[in-house]
Design a protein around this motif. Sequence first.
Motif, PDB file in Angstrom:
ATOM      1  N   TYR B 112       0.808  -1.224   0.000  1.00  0.00           N
ATOM      2  CA  TYR B 112       0.000   0.000   0.000  1.00  0.00           C
ATOM      3  C   TYR B 112       0.840   1.274   0.000  1.00  0.00           C
ATOM      4  N   ILE B 113       2.129   1.131   0.285  1.00  0.00           N
ATOM      5  CA  ILE B 113       2.938   2.342   0.429  1.00  0.00           C
ATOM      6  C   ILE B 113       3.238   2.970  -0.928  1.00  0.00           C
ATOM      7  N   ASP B 114       2.934   4.240  -1.035  1.00  0.00           N
ATOM      8  CA  ASP B 114       3.129   5.002  -2.258  1.00  0.00           C
ATOM      9  C   ASP B 114       4.598   4.914  -2.692  1.00  0.00           C
ATOM     10  N   SER B 115       4.836   4.485  -3.912  1.00  0.00           N
ATOM     11  CA  SER B 115       6.220   4.242  -4.349  1.00  0.00           C
ATOM     12  C   SER B 115       7.047   5.522  -4.445  1.00  0.00           C
ATOM     13  N   ARG B 116       6.355   6.685  -4.455  1.00  0.00           N
ATOM     14  CA  ARG B 116       7.103   7.945  -4.468  1.00  0.00           C
ATOM     15  C   ARG B 116       7.980   8.079  -3.222  1.00  0.00           C
ATOM     16  N   ARG B 311      -8.408  15.195  -0.566  1.00  0.00           N
ATOM     17  CA  ARG B 311      -7.476  14.680  -1.568  1.00  0.00           C
ATOM     18  C   ARG B 311      -6.929  15.798  -2.453  1.00  0.00           C
ATOM     19  N   GLU B 312      -7.753  16.826  -2.651  1.00  0.00           N
ATOM     20  CA  GLU B 312      -7.323  17.919  -3.531  1.00  0.00           C
ATOM     21  C   GLU B 312      -6.779  19.106  -2.747  1.00  0.00           C
ATOM     22  N   ASP B 313      -6.568  18.912  -1.472  1.00  0.00           N
ATOM     23  CA  ASP B 313      -6.001  19.982  -0.649  1.00  0.00           C
ATOM     24  C   ASP B 313      -4.520  20.134  -0.976  1.00  0.00           C
ATOM     25  N   PRO B 314      -4.144  21.259  -1.604  1.00  0.00           N
ATOM     26  CA  PRO B 314      -2.741  21.407  -2.031  1.00  0.00           C
ATOM     27  C   PRO B 314      -1.759  21.478  -0.865  1.00  0.00           C
ATOM     28  N   ALA B 315      -2.261  21.794   0.318  1.00  0.00           N
ATOM     29  CA  ALA B 315      -1.355  21.839   1.461  1.00  0.00           C
ATOM     30  C   ALA B 315      -0.893  20.434   1.807  1.00  0.00           C
ATOM     31  N   LEU B 316      -1.842  19.499   1.848  1.00  0.00           N
ATOM     32  CA  LEU B 316      -1.512  18.120   2.200  1.00  0.00           C
ATOM     33  C   LEU B 316      -0.936  17.350   1.026  1.00  0.00           C
ATOM     34  N   TYR B 317      -1.609  17.463  -0.110  1.00  0.00           N
ATOM     35  CA  TYR B 317      -1.196  16.686  -1.287  1.00  0.00           C
ATOM     36  C   TYR B 317      -0.879  17.648  -2.423  1.00  0.00           C
ATOM     37  N   PRO B 318       0.355  18.216  -2.393  1.00  0.00           N
ATOM     38  CA  PRO B 318       0.700  19.225  -3.398  1.00  0.00           C
ATOM     39  C   PRO B 318       0.665  18.613  -4.802  1.00  0.00           C
ATOM     40  N   GLY B 320       1.504  17.300  -8.449  1.00  0.00           N
ATOM     41  CA  GLY B 320       2.614  16.427  -8.811  1.00  0.00           C
ATOM     42  C   GLY B 320       3.924  17.133  -9.103  1.00  0.00           C
ATOM     43  N   GLU B 321       3.839  18.323  -9.742  1.00  0.00           N
ATOM     44  CA  GLU B 321       5.085  18.974 -10.164  1.00  0.00           C
ATOM     45  C   GLU B 321       5.942  19.438  -8.980  1.00  0.00           C
ATOM     46  N   VAL B 322       5.339  19.576  -7.812  1.00  0.00           N
ATOM     47  CA  VAL B 322       6.108  19.997  -6.640  1.00  0.00           C
ATOM     48  C   VAL B 322       7.204  18.973  -6.317  1.00  0.00           C
ATOM     49  N   SER B 323       6.897  17.709  -6.639  1.00  0.00           N
ATOM     50  CA  SER B 323       7.852  16.657  -6.299  1.00  0.00           C
ATOM     51  C   SER B 323       9.163  16.784  -7.070  1.00  0.00           C
ATOM     52  N   SER B 324       9.174  17.634  -8.109  1.00  0.00           N
ATOM     53  CA  SER B 324      10.442  17.843  -8.817  1.00  0.00           C
ATOM     54  C   SER B 324      11.268  18.904  -8.107  1.00  0.00           C
ATOM     55  N   ARG B 325      10.650  19.593  -7.146  1.00  0.00           N
ATOM     56  CA  ARG B 325      11.343  20.690  -6.474  1.00  0.00           C
ATOM     57  C   ARG B 325      11.500  20.434  -4.981  1.00  0.00           C
TER      58      ARG B 325
END
Lengths: 280, 349
Positions: B112-116, B311-318, B320-325
């Motif tokens: 279940y763990i998100d591979s990210r 799920r769409e709360d950008p504070a909790l779940y930014p 996708g592109e944030v993950s590049s930064r």
Amino acid sequence: MKRADVNFLQYPYILWAGLFIFIPLVIVLWYSFTVAGADGDAVFSLENYERFLSPVYMQVLSRSAVLAVKSTFICLLIGYPAALIITRLPRMWRNTILLLLVIPMWINFLLRTYAWMVLLGRRGVLNRILEFFGLPGQEWLYTETAVLIGMVYNFLPFMVLPLYSALSRIGKETIEAAEDLGANRFVVFRRVVLPQSVPGVIAGITMVFMPAVSAFVVSALLGGGQYMLIGNLIEQQFLYVGDWHFGSSLSIIMMVVILLTMALVSLYDKGASLEGGNLW
Amino acid sequence: MKKPCTGIAVLILFVPLVLLTLAGCSKETQIVLNVYNWGDYIDESILDDFEKQSGIKINYETFATNEDMYIKVKQGGTKYDVIVPSDYMIEKLIKEDLLAKIDVEKIQTYKYIDSRFLGLRFDPANQYAVPYIWGTFGILYNRTKVSDPVESWDILWNPKYAKQILMMDSVRDSLAVAFLRLGYSLNTTDTAQLTEAAELLIQQKPLVLAYVGDNYKDMMVQEEAALSMCWSGDAVFVREQNADLEYVIPKEGTNLWLDCMVIPKSSEHQEEALRFIDFMNQPEIAQRNIEYLGYATLNTAVFDLLDTQTREDPALYPPGEVSSRWEVFADIGDANVAYNRIWTEIKSR
């Protein structure tokens, strides 16, 4: 009963002192003179003390000392007249006032300091009062003044109580004698009351200076973490850096500072009483 | 000095000690799992459920900082079975050979763990750590007090907001902001870059109202300040208390932080520890936990169960592109000394 019969009563304390005062001190001392070697072993070194001599840390020490001296001085300035007034009050009032002085100390130190944040905050009680009178609100919290206020507030009873006990021991007859001999109130104070209260002053200064120089909660809360004192530095070494060696040497240095101050103060004490003997 | 008295005193002190030790030994039949976690970092009713289901007793202890925890584990004498350190601390624990390898095959809920959040730099081969909670940090600001758009860390240096800014009373977090602004790695140990960051923070100091710990949440809610560094999980909590507060991840990037469950080598109950980790990842348990904590889940099954708003709360779940930064903190080793020296320098100004 012979004295020797009750000697065993001191063993619990000796054991207590050995286990919780002497041994820990030795451990602190040992840590302060060692550093972690390459394989994690402790190696003897003076590095911790050398490190302390750099300007950054000296600045922290001097800021702590200055702040402690300031708060001790203010405590004395407020505490002396207060103690003097208390001794002159009727007995019933005296006890009530003394009780009022002590009651805040029953409340947790952290809580008492936290309460000042509510009072001094930007939208705190003090500023609301000012605004009520049409005055602009001030920036109280997170300044050196706030740290000073917190320290004075917390340590004032430690100044007043020994002063009170010294002042209340001064016999009325000595004051009356001085007055009979024609001394005015100022002379009575300077030549009779003040010299006799010196032990109280010394006790008060030591009891305020010691906690003031090692304070770290007050500066963290009321100073907003902007004023790093030696107490904060020690906390940082133990809790956040994990450098017990440097933290220990800082603790030793602080103990030396306190001991030196006490020695200096008691030297003055002796000097004063000697001088007193010569003068009067 | 009379000898017998010393003897009696010693006896009085030691007899209860010995008795206590013996009493401790006699009840060894029940397995006790020692769990060591951050303060207020689990829904404690979950522990009761685990005890009921498994028959294993849990001895739950908490710590306040990674370093606090590290010293206790490193010095030995403790028998923790599951601890929850952060990323860079895990790297350090692995380096010092203090962690046991985890056989993920034995954790059925591992899938279940998100591979990210797997294979990150502190545990590239996923041998030691099972991610627990993740988050970012950003800027929390009060919409009524900040007129400029909040999109860059630069705003924390804007003189317009003098004495309205809160920074973290933590070396790595506050330095990270300076590094992000300068475009350097959050884990740099380069002296020139460190000096530059230190200068930036010294320059900022007159604008800073206070360097704070957990109390920044209260201060922002009570509007004592306009801008503050903030952790994503806290952002959700404070926004509920004061609707004018907004959380933003600045464009320069952020820190991705992860707290993971690990098993120390000294653990005597590694099998049971695995069982506990498995239990914590069960979707219904993980969901209860995350709802209690208010942080972001890294359990994909739980994420699917969340309502769209969360799920769409950008504070909790930014997005996708944030993950590049974002960058994870690494163990900086000996550079810790330099970091803390800089911090002392900034704070003693």
